[in-house]
Design an enzyme around this catalytic site. Sequence first.
Site, PDB file in Angstrom:
ATOM      1  N   GLU A 204       0.848  -1.209   0.000  1.00 44.01           N
ATOM      2  CA  GLU A 204       0.000   0.000   0.000  1.00 44.01           C
ATOM      3  C   GLU A 204       0.880   1.256   0.000  1.00 44.01           C
ATOM      4  OE1 GLU A 204      -3.045  -0.276   3.025  1.00 44.01           O
ATOM      5  OE2 GLU A 204      -3.953  -2.015   2.057  1.00 44.01           O
ATOM      6  N   GLU A 325      -4.853  -8.694  -0.139  1.00 44.83           N
ATOM      7  CA  GLU A 325      -5.650  -8.659   1.090  1.00 44.83           C
ATOM      8  C   GLU A 325      -7.114  -8.534   0.721  1.00 44.83           C
ATOM      9  OE1 GLU A 325      -4.148  -5.628   3.830  1.00 44.83           O
ATOM     10  OE2 GLU A 325      -2.099  -6.152   3.247  1.00 44.83           O
TER      11      GLU A 325
HETATM   12  O1  AHR Z   1      -4.804  -6.152   7.257  1.00 46.37           O
HETATM   13  C1  AHR Z   1      -4.668  -4.983   7.977  1.00 46.37           C
HETATM   14  C2  AHR Z   1      -4.041  -3.849   7.163  1.00 46.37           C
HETATM   15  O2  AHR Z   1      -4.895  -3.501   6.123  1.00 46.37           O
HETATM   16  C3  AHR Z   1      -2.755  -4.166   6.460  1.00 46.37           C
HETATM   17  O3  AHR Z   1      -1.655  -4.051   7.298  1.00 46.37           O
HETATM   18  C4  AHR Z   1      -2.711  -3.142   5.387  1.00 46.37           C
HETATM   19  O4  AHR Z   1      -2.005  -3.575   4.252  1.00 46.37           O
HETATM   20  C5  AHR Z   1      -4.167  -2.884   5.088  1.00 46.37           C
HETATM   21  O5  AHR Z   1      -4.468  -1.540   5.070  1.00 46.37           O
END
Ligand code: AHR
Length: 520
Positions: A204, A325
Amino acid sequence: MHAGPALRVALACLLLCQSLPAAFAATVTPTAVTGTVQLDRPGPVIPPELYGQFMEQLGTGIDDGIWVGPGSAIPNTRGYRNDVLAALKALKVPLLRWPGGCYADIYHWRSGIGPRAQRPVTLNRWWGNKEEHNGFGTHEFFEFAELVGARTFLNVNVGTGTPREAAEWVEYITSPTNSTLARERRRNGRDAPWKIDFLGIGNEPNGCGGRMRAEWFADQFRQYVGFIAPHGGTTFIASGPDATSAEWTRTTMEIAGQHLDAFSMHYYTLPTGDWTVKGPATGFDEAQWRATFEQTYRIEPMIREQRAIMDEFDPEAKKALVIGEWGTWYDPTPGSPGGWLQQQNSLRDGLVAAANFNIFHRHAERLRVAGIAQMVNVLQAMILTDGPRMVLTPTYHAFALYRPFQGATALPLALHSPAYGSLRAVDGSAARGADGTLHLALVNLDPRTPMDVSLALPGWHGQRVSGQVLTADAIDAHNTFDAPDVVRPAAFDGARVADGALTATLPAKSLVVLALEPID
Ligand code: AHR
């Protein structure tokens, strides 16, 4: 095949339900679902890595949840909890991603090697400023992946790191030579090098990964991959932003496209779609149930958009789309420590997982890796622990029911279903295993109405079918340490196969996974 009553209702519904507003369709409460499994049009093999798991140094996601250390009273194997290890092995976890997430961009690998007692205590700036004792570091991660039987996905630090730090870490892990770094790995107890199957550069980068602009990150990506030389090869993944952005993806492909093997997007399901008040994990009403699924299905147009941009630059789909994710993100469990992202997991989460798997299967030509956030105790977890106790969540059970889809060949499934809100009430996917078994997964999102499903299976001659169902009495039914089996799979005997067609009645709010045996 004769058009029986269910099929006739379905044909009427096909004409009506697609042309009338969902509200009207809902008032006539059609319950017939029809469709066809196109057995003669095999699609891509479903990469097992679509069932990957993300584990971050965050709250009790690793410490206490996976790692208790060899001296713990909790039964363990070289420091890894035996109960969690056994549950993960049973799940056939194909891929583990570590150390973050946001944590990746504040993680310096030298904090996590060497004698544990001498490792520094660092502060986890992103997640509650927790003191990290770094007991779980590089060796612990790669040994854990070996124990689980999973491939590895490592994210290197771009935000507060350097290309040199990343290159040295990768050499330490993968080099079979007698370089000083490889010898240091051996002195720390590991002779043979490990393989890094997937290597994420940053995480990110627009947000917690360094507040970068796409151009700046793409240039840094080129620089990093120019210096990192993993022995045994790897898949280099360029990180995308914290929300999908067509502009970011296009910029990455333009500037760094020739240097990357994969591009990663993230998407979280918030019932309200609002980061300030996301909605509770339990105790929600039907409106939030429906809104959760409407939010989760937003991922499909996002995938389509990402695919279309990648297609422009890479029409042969040599480069993969990754969903690094995904999962539900609710308001944290009341009273839980700030920044630990603890939340309960209900039947709703099990069905959210299933909905995502069906979507992933539809895009497996380009989408080849995914990581649910996160594996233990954090966000949409498979497993919750409390001291020595462990409980499996409905999400765990959904992953378990979809195991046969890992490595199976996707088959197109055309479905016509009554509406539920702005969605189809019933969605699903089909695949054929290497042994010829036809696997079908069907999700009924409607929490009140069972659905009669009638599917044509042209060319299918088998008659034997078995299945399992995941459902419960309440929409927020969940497992606790004291009542661990409130939501668990049960045998499903409500499906029949005859004359090249399958019929089944799906209970309201359920996931049904069927295995159809071919004729020998
Ligand atoms: O999964 C929690 C957080 O969500 C992670 O660290 C980040 O990549 C995302 O914003």
